[in-house]
Design an enzyme around this catalytic site. Sequence first.
Site, short mmCIF file in Angstrom:
data_model
loop_
_atom_site.label_atom_id
_atom_site.label_comp_id
_atom_site.label_asym_id
_atom_site.label_seq_id
_atom_site.Cartn_x
_atom_site.Cartn_y
_atom_site.Cartn_z
N HIS A 95 0.84 -1.20 0.00
CA HIS A 95 0.00 0.00 0.00
C HIS A 95 0.88 1.25 0.00
O HIS A 95 2.08 1.19 0.25
CB HIS A 95 -0.92 0.02 1.23
CG HIS A 95 -0.16 0.16 2.52
ND1 HIS A 95 0.55 -0.87 3.09
CD2 HIS A 95 0.03 1.23 3.34
CE1 HIS A 95 1.13 -0.46 4.20
NE2 HIS A 95 0.85 0.83 4.39
N ASP A 97 0.56 5.00 1.97
CA ASP A 97 -0.20 5.44 3.13
C ASP A 97 -1.37 6.38 2.76
O ASP A 97 -1.19 7.39 2.07
CB ASP A 97 0.73 6.16 4.13
CG ASP A 97 1.64 5.18 4.88
OD1 ASP A 97 1.28 3.99 4.99
OD2 ASP A 97 2.70 5.63 5.37
N HIS A 250 4.72 0.34 0.15
CA HIS A 250 5.46 -0.43 1.14
C HIS A 250 4.61 -1.55 1.72
O HIS A 250 3.39 -1.62 1.49
CB HIS A 250 6.02 0.47 2.24
CG HIS A 250 5.00 1.31 2.93
ND1 HIS A 250 4.48 2.46 2.38
CD2 HIS A 250 4.37 1.16 4.12
CE1 HIS A 250 3.58 2.98 3.21
NE2 HIS A 250 3.49 2.20 4.27
N ARG A 265 5.03 6.57 13.50
CA ARG A 265 4.93 7.15 12.17
C ARG A 265 4.47 8.61 12.25
O ARG A 265 3.52 8.91 12.97
CB ARG A 265 3.93 6.35 11.33
CG ARG A 265 3.79 6.88 9.90
CD ARG A 265 2.84 6.02 9.10
NE ARG A 265 1.50 6.61 9.02
CZ ARG A 265 0.44 6.04 8.47
NH1 ARG A 265 0.54 4.82 7.95
NH2 ARG A 265 -0.73 6.64 8.44
FE LIG Z 1 1.94 2.12 5.74
#
Ligand SMILES: [Fe+2]
Length: 296
Positions: A95, A97, A250, A265
């Site tokens: 995917h 983000d 990723h 994150r």
């Molecule tokens: Fe991600």
Amino acid sequence: MSIEITKVTARIGAKVSGVDISRPLAPQEVAAIREALNVHKALVFDDVRLDDTGQQAFARHLGELTTAHPTVGAVDGAPNVLPVDSERGRANHWHTDVTFVLNPPQASTLRSLTVPPYGGETLIANAAAAYRDLPEPLRRFADTLWAEHTNDYDYAVPDEEIDEERAAQRARFTSITYRTAHPVVRVHPLTGERGLFVGGFAQRIVGLSAGESRKVLDLFQAYVTRPENVLRHRWSENQLVLFDNRITQHYAIDNYDGLPRRLHRVTVAGDVPAGVEGKESYSIEGDAAHYTPVAA
Ligand SMILES: [Fe+2]
């Protein structure tokens, strides 16, 4: 001391040294990091000595921040920090983000807090190299296509994994439904480079049936995930990885037997994507104004 950039693979990934990202950066340092990100798509910083505040301050050098997530909660006291914790689920699917919103984050930073003794690598793929790998007729085909991205789609979950907690996580993730149409080929606003902009939230090619969409998406996805286009990043503690969310995908490998794994994150707000003819993405459902400003 000057910044040093060392390639990790031919097509994606570089190590950055000679800069202390725990302190405010000079404009020329930010420019060097941005240039390296444009070229290598994913940058690894070792021994970063950052806390949440420091990670947010570093990411802010690249632009305004998003909040942690449109629907998922932040780390306590750090509204821009999303906990990426093995206890809260696994992102073991390809995917980019938050592509279900109109302007997905332009860049993501991941900082390692707890690393399992084995496994737990993050794969990061260069979607521009994937586009260049396409035979020319497929490149021209991709240029014309648009895809609908959504956070609300059926995916198979093994029976043994459906418990109350997982069901609650899923309900939270989809508590606001988003659907956005993005170009399948996105033009990077800083470099003009073209990349395949699909990934796991892309569920439908506009104008095609669900079955046809799956085949076309799988065809393009196979180019993104070619081993030559992928960095396999093995984490050590106190690392920060910065990747360009406009031109990568990723995947967090679930190969650590459920041992503790925790990253934090922080994402930088993005622009509205544009396709090869300059047409911009459009929202079909869901407003993300509470989550992200729109970058110019
Ligand atoms: Fe991600």
